[in-house]
Design a protein around this motif. Structure first.
Motif, mmCIF file in Angstrom:
data_model
loop_
_atom_site.group_PDB
_atom_site.id
_atom_site.type_symbol
_atom_site.label_atom_id
_atom_site.label_comp_id
_atom_site.label_asym_id
_atom_site.label_seq_id
_atom_site.Cartn_x
_atom_site.Cartn_y
_atom_site.Cartn_z
ATOM 1 N N SER A 1 0.831 -1.203 0.000
ATOM 2 C CA SER A 1 0.000 0.000 0.000
ATOM 3 C C SER A 1 0.867 1.255 0.000
ATOM 4 N N ASP A 2 0.433 2.260 -0.719
ATOM 5 C CA ASP A 2 1.147 3.532 -0.759
ATOM 6 C C ASP A 2 0.883 4.385 0.469
ATOM 7 N N THR A 3 0.071 3.886 1.401
ATOM 8 C CA THR A 3 -0.222 4.625 2.623
ATOM 9 C C THR A 3 0.493 4.027 3.844
ATOM 10 N N GLU A 4 1.294 2.979 3.628
ATOM 11 C CA GLU A 4 1.959 2.298 4.744
ATOM 12 C C GLU A 4 3.413 2.707 4.900
ATOM 13 N N LEU A 5 3.865 2.688 6.144
ATOM 14 C CA LEU A 5 5.273 2.877 6.450
ATOM 15 C C LEU A 5 6.028 1.635 5.997
ATOM 16 N N ASN A 6 7.194 1.825 5.420
ATOM 17 C CA ASN A 6 8.023 0.697 5.014
ATOM 18 C C ASN A 6 8.723 0.143 6.258
ATOM 19 N N ARG A 7 8.338 -1.038 6.682
ATOM 20 C CA ARG A 7 8.890 -1.621 7.910
ATOM 21 C C ARG A 7 10.386 -1.873 7.792
ATOM 22 N N ASN A 8 10.885 -2.036 6.571
ATOM 23 C CA ASN A 8 12.323 -2.224 6.387
ATOM 24 C C ASN A 8 13.091 -0.933 6.672
ATOM 25 N N LEU A 9 12.542 0.202 6.281
ATOM 26 C CA LEU A 9 13.158 1.482 6.622
ATOM 27 C C LEU A 9 13.105 1.701 8.131
ATOM 28 N N ASN A 10 12.010 1.287 8.743
ATOM 29 C CA ASN A 10 11.873 1.399 10.193
ATOM 30 C C ASN A 10 12.914 0.534 10.913
#
Length: 179
Positions: free
Chosen positions: A63-72
């Motif tokens: 989704s384009d509205t989600e935070l990228n958990r890998n960046l987190n």
């Protein structure tokens, strides 16, 4: 045993075992990268060594509205080591982004133009940059996906390729972590 009291029992029991009850962000990345405190780990962290790591992030969220958990995860790495007493001078982090994660490096304006919403990763990427993380976009992904430099968050660099950047960082002693 009264099963209605089981959650309370588990809470009290785990606190006696020394488990932390909550995660905590900061001190490096204040709003992201929450980690657990690990009391008295068996495998001790050598706080005298330098931690040089290059994160390779290829996948973005569906989704384009989600935070990228890998960046987190990059924020988690910084916060957990700082919380554990590793000085910032001993932590060197690079982030190489390609594939579907490339769109996570767009400005809000460019992201809205393409996906109709602001970039949910912009603030995290900006905080990583402020923490001296070198954020590198694969030039091949940039061209393939039509993501020019002027559409990227300020401070993001473009390399010839993710492969090239990975080799260069590894030649400088950075250890790879592929996410």
């Amino acid at each position: 045993m009264n099963f209605q009291r089981l959650p309370l029992f588990l809470l009290v029991f785990t606190s006696f075992l020394g488990f932390s009850q909550t995660t905590k962000t900061g001190p490096v990345i204040k709003d992201y990268g929450a980690v657990w405190e690990i009391d008295n780990p068996d495998f001790k962290t050598d706080k005298t060594q330098e931690f040089k790591v290059v994160f390779d992030v290829k996948d973005g969220p569906k989704s384009d509205t989600e935070l990228n958990r890998n960046l987190n995860t990059v924020a988690r790495f910084l916060n957990m080591h700082a919380q554990s007493g590793i000085p910032a001078s001993q932590i060197k982090v690079a982030l190489i982004v390609h594939g579907t994660a490339a769109r996570n490096l767009l400005t809000d304006e460019a992201h809205k133009e393409r996906y109709k919403v602001a970039n949910p990763n912009r603030e995290l990427v900006e905080q990583l940059l402020q923490a001296d993380v070198e954020v590198i976009m694969c030039g091949q992904s940039s061209k393939t996906r039509g993501l020019p430099k002027e559409d990227l968050i300020e401070g993001v660099q473009i390399a010839l390729s993710a492969m090239t950047a990975n080799i260069q960082y590894q030649n400088q002693g950075y250890r790879p972590i592929k996410l």
